[in-house]
Design a protein around this motif. Structure first.
Motif, PDB file in Angstrom:
ATOM      1  N   ARG A 182       8.400  11.243  13.265  1.00 28.92           N
ATOM      2  CA  ARG A 182       8.394  11.501  11.827  1.00 28.92           C
ATOM      3  C   ARG A 182       7.419  10.522  11.165  1.00 28.92           C
ATOM      4  O   ARG A 182       7.621   9.309  11.216  1.00 28.92           O
ATOM      5  CB  ARG A 182       9.796  11.337  11.258  1.00 28.92           C
ATOM      6  N   ALA A 183       6.362  11.045  10.568  1.00 32.53           N
ATOM      7  CA  ALA A 183       5.355  10.181   9.946  1.00 32.53           C
ATOM      8  C   ALA A 183       5.665   9.944   8.466  1.00 32.53           C
ATOM      9  O   ALA A 183       5.363   8.878   7.938  1.00 32.53           O
ATOM     10  CB  ALA A 183       3.972  10.793  10.100  1.00 32.53           C
ATOM     11  N   LEU A 184       6.241  10.931   7.781  1.00 34.19           N
ATOM     12  CA  LEU A 184       6.615  10.769   6.371  1.00 34.19           C
ATOM     13  C   LEU A 184       8.044  11.280   6.191  1.00 34.19           C
ATOM     14  O   LEU A 184       8.361  12.406   6.586  1.00 34.19           O
ATOM     15  CB  LEU A 184       5.674  11.548   5.455  1.00 34.19           C
ATOM     16  N   SER A 185       8.908  10.435   5.581  1.00 33.69           N
ATOM     17  CA  SER A 185      10.326  10.788   5.478  1.00 33.69           C
ATOM     18  C   SER A 185      10.740  11.055   4.036  1.00 33.69           C
ATOM     19  O   SER A 185      11.537  10.312   3.471  1.00 33.69           O
ATOM     20  CB  SER A 185      11.190   9.642   6.006  1.00 33.69           C
ATOM     21  N   GLY A 186      10.155  12.058   3.406  1.00 33.43           N
ATOM     22  CA  GLY A 186      10.582  12.400   2.047  1.00 33.43           C
ATOM     23  C   GLY A 186       9.895  11.556   0.994  1.00 33.43           C
ATOM     24  O   GLY A 186      10.539  10.809   0.250  1.00 33.43           O
ATOM     25  N   VAL A 187       8.577  11.667   0.934  1.00 28.52           N
ATOM     26  CA  VAL A 187       7.768  10.829   0.045  1.00 28.52           C
ATOM     27  C   VAL A 187       7.421  11.594  -1.239  1.00 28.52           C
ATOM     28  O   VAL A 187       7.082  12.776  -1.186  1.00 28.52           O
ATOM     29  CB  VAL A 187       6.467  10.420   0.794  1.00 28.52           C
ATOM     30  N   SER A 188       7.519  10.897  -2.374  1.00 30.11           N
ATOM     31  CA  SER A 188       7.127  11.513  -3.650  1.00 30.11           C
ATOM     32  C   SER A 188       6.059  10.648  -4.318  1.00 30.11           C
ATOM     33  O   SER A 188       6.111   9.414  -4.227  1.00 30.11           O
ATOM     34  CB  SER A 188       8.327  11.638  -4.580  1.00 30.11           C
ATOM     35  N   LEU A 189       5.111  11.303  -4.948  1.00 33.99           N
ATOM     36  CA  LEU A 189       4.004  10.584  -5.592  1.00 33.99           C
ATOM     37  C   LEU A 189       3.375  11.519  -6.609  1.00 33.99           C
ATOM     38  O   LEU A 189       3.339  12.732  -6.407  1.00 33.99           O
ATOM     39  CB  LEU A 189       3.000  10.191  -4.503  1.00 33.99           C
ATOM     40  N   SER A 190       2.891  10.951  -7.721  1.00 36.98           N
ATOM     41  CA  SER A 190       2.194  11.814  -8.679  1.00 36.98           C
ATOM     42  C   SER A 190       0.931  11.129  -9.169  1.00 36.98           C
ATOM     43  O   SER A 190       0.845   9.890  -9.197  1.00 36.98           O
ATOM     44  CB  SER A 190       3.105  12.150  -9.854  1.00 36.98           C
ATOM     45  N   VAL A 191      -0.038  11.941  -9.512  1.00 35.96           N
ATOM     46  CA  VAL A 191      -1.288  11.432 -10.087  1.00 35.96           C
ATOM     47  C   VAL A 191      -1.573  12.285 -11.320  1.00 35.96           C
ATOM     48  O   VAL A 191      -1.621  13.517 -11.223  1.00 35.96           O
ATOM     49  CB  VAL A 191      -2.464  11.552  -9.094  1.00 35.96           C
ATOM     50  N   SER A 192      -1.716  11.629 -12.472  1.00 35.50           N
ATOM     51  CA  SER A 192      -2.012  12.366 -13.701  1.00 35.50           C
ATOM     52  C   SER A 192      -3.516  12.482 -13.888  1.00 35.50           C
ATOM     53  O   SER A 192      -4.285  11.677 -13.354  1.00 35.50           O
ATOM     54  CB  SER A 192      -1.432  11.650 -14.918  1.00 35.50           C
ATOM     55  N   GLN A 193      -3.889  13.457 -14.689  1.00 37.65           N
ATOM     56  CA  GLN A 193      -5.294  13.690 -14.983  1.00 37.65           C
ATOM     57  C   GLN A 193      -5.953  12.397 -15.500  1.00 37.65           C
ATOM     58  O   GLN A 193      -5.418  11.732 -16.387  1.00 37.65           O
ATOM     59  CB  GLN A 193      -5.379  14.763 -16.060  1.00 37.65           C
ATOM     60  N   GLY A 194      -7.091  12.034 -14.907  1.00 35.00           N
ATOM     61  CA  GLY A 194      -7.853  10.878 -15.377  1.00 35.00           C
ATOM     62  C   GLY A 194      -7.399   9.548 -14.809  1.00 35.00           C
ATOM     63  O   GLY A 194      -8.015   8.521 -15.063  1.00 35.00           O
ATOM     64  N   GLU A 195      -6.321   9.562 -14.003  1.00 35.32           N
ATOM     65  CA  GLU A 195      -5.823   8.306 -13.440  1.00 35.32           C
ATOM     66  C   GLU A 195      -6.554   7.931 -12.155  1.00 35.32           C
ATOM     67  O   GLU A 195      -7.058   8.797 -11.435  1.00 35.32           O
ATOM     68  CB  GLU A 195      -4.341   8.478 -13.051  1.00 35.32           C
ATOM     69  N   LEU A 196      -6.540   6.631 -11.862  1.00 36.74           N
ATOM     70  CA  LEU A 196      -6.973   6.150 -10.552  1.00 36.74           C
ATOM     71  C   LEU A 196      -5.734   5.506  -9.923  1.00 36.74           C
ATOM     72  O   LEU A 196      -5.221   4.515 -10.435  1.00 36.74           O
ATOM     73  CB  LEU A 196      -8.105   5.139 -10.705  1.00 36.74           C
ATOM     74  N   VAL A 197      -5.242   6.118  -8.866  1.00 33.56           N
ATOM     75  CA  VAL A 197      -3.988   5.674  -8.241  1.00 33.56           C
ATOM     76  C   VAL A 197      -4.275   5.185  -6.828  1.00 33.56           C
ATOM     77  O   VAL A 197      -5.042   5.811  -6.084  1.00 33.56           O
ATOM     78  CB  VAL A 197      -2.954   6.827  -8.222  1.00 33.56           C
ATOM     79  N   ALA A 198      -3.674   4.038  -6.464  1.00 30.88           N
ATOM     80  CA  ALA A 198      -3.860   3.476  -5.124  1.00 30.88           C
ATOM     81  C   ALA A 198      -2.582   3.626  -4.317  1.00 30.88           C
ATOM     82  O   ALA A 198      -1.485   3.375  -4.828  1.00 30.88           O
ATOM     83  CB  ALA A 198      -4.230   2.001  -5.234  1.00 30.88           C
ATOM     84  N   LEU A 199      -2.740   4.042  -3.070  1.00 29.58           N
ATOM     85  CA  LEU A 199      -1.617   4.102  -2.132  1.00 29.58           C
ATOM     86  C   LEU A 199      -1.909   3.065  -1.057  1.00 29.58           C
ATOM     87  O   LEU A 199      -2.911   3.186  -0.339  1.00 29.58           O
ATOM     88  CB  LEU A 199      -1.518   5.505  -1.520  1.00 29.58           C
ATOM     89  N   ILE A 200      -1.067   2.039  -0.994  1.00 34.19           N
ATOM     90  CA  ILE A 200      -1.320   0.990  -0.015  1.00 34.19           C
ATOM     91  C   ILE A 200      -0.202   0.958   1.027  1.00 34.19           C
ATOM     92  O   ILE A 200       0.884   1.497   0.815  1.00 34.19           O
ATOM     93  CB  ILE A 200      -1.504  -0.395  -0.681  1.00 34.19           C
ATOM     94  N   GLY A 201      -0.510   0.311   2.143  1.00 35.34           N
ATOM     95  CA  GLY A 201       0.479   0.230   3.216  1.00 35.34           C
ATOM     96  C   GLY A 201      -0.204  -0.203   4.499  1.00 35.34           C
ATOM     97  O   GLY A 201      -1.419  -0.090   4.626  1.00 35.34           O
ATOM     98  N   ALA A 202       0.604  -0.688   5.449  1.00 31.13           N
ATOM     99  CA  ALA A 202       0.050  -1.201   6.697  1.00 31.13           C
ATOM    100  C   ALA A 202      -0.392  -0.055   7.607  1.00 31.13           C
ATOM    101  O   ALA A 202      -0.188   1.120   7.297  1.00 31.13           O
ATOM    102  CB  ALA A 202       1.112  -2.046   7.390  1.00 31.13           C
ATOM    103  N   ASN A 203      -0.973  -0.412   8.752  1.00 34.04           N
ATOM    104  CA  ASN A 203      -1.335   0.574   9.771  1.00 34.04           C
ATOM    105  C   ASN A 203      -0.134   1.423  10.130  1.00 34.04           C
ATOM    106  O   ASN A 203       0.955   0.891  10.329  1.00 34.04           O
ATOM    107  CB  ASN A 203      -1.762  -0.128  11.066  1.00 34.04           C
ATOM    108  N   GLY A 204      -0.363   2.718  10.212  1.00 33.76           N
ATOM    109  CA  GLY A 204       0.706   3.601  10.690  1.00 33.76           C
ATOM    110  C   GLY A 204       1.776   3.907   9.658  1.00 33.76           C
ATOM    111  O   GLY A 204       2.773   4.555   9.965  1.00 33.76           O
ATOM    112  N   ALA A 205       1.593   3.469   8.412  1.00 35.52           N
ATOM    113  CA  ALA A 205       2.613   3.708   7.374  1.00 35.52           C
ATOM    114  C   ALA A 205       2.713   5.194   7.029  1.00 35.52           C
ATOM    115  O   ALA A 205       3.747   5.659   6.562  1.00 35.52           O
ATOM    116  CB  ALA A 205       2.278   2.906   6.127  1.00 35.52           C
TER     117      ALA A 205
END
Ligand code: ATP
Length: 238
Positions: free
Chosen positions: A15-38
């Motif tokens: 299982r690589a992703l266990s129920g992940v939620s994320l949103s990006v609004s118009q005009g935003e710059l959003v960063a997703l960070i995490g270690a190797n294999g996250a």
């Protein structure tokens, strides 16, 4: 603009992703960070239609992307700069850029493609100097600029970037991240996946932290930069 709800992805039994939620609004710059294999690349690949299957909901502009193939997702306005750049080494810089506009060329938007080609060569003057050179002869930083330019040639409204700083010298990373800030000022919406948390959070409005397939933190980028756990785990600070 982008809404991901309860996304689950599996590679066989893993299982690589266990129920992940994320949103990006118009005009935003959003960063997703995490270690190797996250699971950061997995999330971007799901959005782009590059995973054979996933569960949950991914919406772009309020419409589901479920079941859509990558070309249909590009046509909706989503374009990705993949991890490791994946440029075509034997092709010229110009031809690599034109490949990013493949769908537009098929739709005979030749004037628009030509105009955007000029825009890319203005945005990255080094690509103009090297326009007829084989892309494989470019430096790592130049190849990353080419990969960004190629993704932009699809004329996206949402640009996804997978680890654009990978393997690059700090000055080159600065240049690329400055360009992302410029692009964002033109109204482009950006979701960037990075291990270089400091550089990504410095240019982002908001950030998310992914750990082994789960979202563990989310907030304003400035707050995440000051967060004790983020500092310790991702910024190498006490
Ligand atoms: P990195 O920064 O190292 O690229 P990441 O956060 O992008 O890491 P992913 O590449 O999304 O992480 O990987 C998430 C998990 O899924 C890891 O455990 C990885 O080993 C696994 N995984 C990724 N791709 C595959 C695949 N094609 N087959 C099997 N497992 C995979």
């Amino acid at each position: 603009m982008l809404q991901i709800r309860n996304l689950k992805c599996y590679y066989g039994g893993i299982r690589a992703l266990s129920g992940v939620s994320l949103s990006v609004s118009q005009g935003e710059l959003v960063a997703l960070i995490g270690a190797n294999g996250a699971g950061k690349s997995t999330l971007l690949q799901a959005v782009c239609g590059l995973l054979p299957s996933w569960e949950g909901e991914i919406q772009f502009d309020g419409k589901s992307l479920t079941g859509l193939k990558p070309p249909a997702i590009v046509a909706r306005g989503v374009s990705m700069v993949p991890e490791g750049r994946l440029i075509f080494p034997p092709l010229s810089v110009l031809d690599n850029l034109k490949l990013g506009a493949y769908l537009r060329s098929r739709q005979k938007d030749h004037a628009g493609v030509q105009q955007d080609l000029e825009k890319m060569l203005d945005l990255f003057p080094v690509l103009r100097e090297r326009a007829r050179q084989n892309a494989g002869t470019l430096s790592g930083g130049e190849q990353q600029m080419l990969a960004v330019g190629r993704a932009l040639m699809a004329n996206p409204r949402l640009l996804l970037l997978d680890e654009p700083s990978m393997g690059l010298a700090p000055l080159v990373v600065r240049k690329i991240f400055d360009t992302l800030t410029e692009l964002r000022k033109t109204g482009l919406t950006i979701l960037i996946v990075e291990q270089n948390a400091q550089a990504a959070l410095e240019i982002a409005d908001r950030g998310y932290v992914l750990e082994t397939g789960r979202m563990v933190l989310a907030g304003e980028a400035s707050q995440l930069l000051e967060d004790k756990e983020v500092k310790r785990a991702y910024l190498g600070k006490d």
